[in-house]
Design an enzyme around this catalytic site. Sequence first.
Site, PDB file in Angstrom:
ATOM      1  N   GLY A 155       0.797  -1.460  -0.005  1.00 54.64           N
ATOM      2  CA  GLY A 155       0.093   0.003   0.006  1.00 54.64           C
ATOM      3  C   GLY A 155       0.656   1.334  -0.004  1.00 54.64           C
ATOM      4  CB  SER A 156       4.151   2.382  -1.431  1.00 52.83           C
ATOM      5  OG  SER A 156       3.963   2.183  -2.727  1.00 52.83           O
ATOM      6  CG  HIS A 206      -0.265   0.449 -15.484  1.00 57.03           C
ATOM      7  ND1 HIS A 206      -0.352  -1.132 -15.027  1.00 57.03           N
ATOM      8  CD2 HIS A 206       0.279   0.216 -16.594  1.00 57.03           C
ATOM      9  CE1 HIS A 206       0.177  -1.644 -16.030  1.00 57.03           C
ATOM     10  NE2 HIS A 206       0.715  -0.828 -16.932  1.00 57.03           N
ATOM     11  NE  ARG A 208      -9.376 -11.484  -5.336  1.00 55.48           N
ATOM     12  CZ  ARG A 208     -10.050 -12.085  -4.446  1.00 55.48           C
ATOM     13  NH1 ARG A 208     -11.282 -11.387  -4.382  1.00 55.48           N
ATOM     14  NH2 ARG A 208      -9.918 -13.148  -3.552  1.00 55.48           N
TER      15      ARG A 208
END
Length: 210
Positions: free
Chosen positions: A13-14, A106, A88
């Site tokens: 979770g950075s 991304h 997911r």
Amino acid sequence: MRKRVGILISGRGSNMAALVRAAAQPGYPAEIAIVISHKADAPGLQVAREMGIEAVAIAARMPEFEVEADRLLHERGVEIVCLAGFMRLLSTGFVERWRDRLLNVHPSLLPAFPGLDAQAQALAAGVKIAGCTVHLVRPEMDTGPILMQAAVPVLPDDSVDTLSIRIIRREHEIYPAALARLARGEVRIDGEIAHLADVARDDRMIVPNP
């Protein structure tokens, strides 16, 4: 009123932490209401709790995960959802329910190198510039209107690890910036193109540091 944001994570979770830090700054137009993971042992859940954010694990397969996540997001009054290393694929139904309110980051300059291992793809292709992209999510993987991109030079001796480190630093810059623009209502969608308000200070493309 600040927009309430929910974040979906799978790992450490950075990017989630970067969003939480940004939301803690005076004048930021969004607040983080909840962090959700499909993995009970996701390190980012504890990180969120230590930062004072409600963090919940939903140990369920799709579509049960989506149903429960959707319920929690609506109960917490969430208006924008951010994917931060969420590994997911979401269903078309979930994506369409949150259409133009669902963000992702991304590690490539989309549409180049979608999918997994984008940094390895970039190195294998021999490109000289890599980077990252914040975009609104569509049902197809790593597609949707692009809000911001940051360019990162590929160095001759780069490995996947060294390139990834430099890319994620830029992700931590542009993800909070893009969320702020969306939360302020400064994003207009024309077809599948995102236009950001105030072109004079348009920062959709952040160039690499010298």
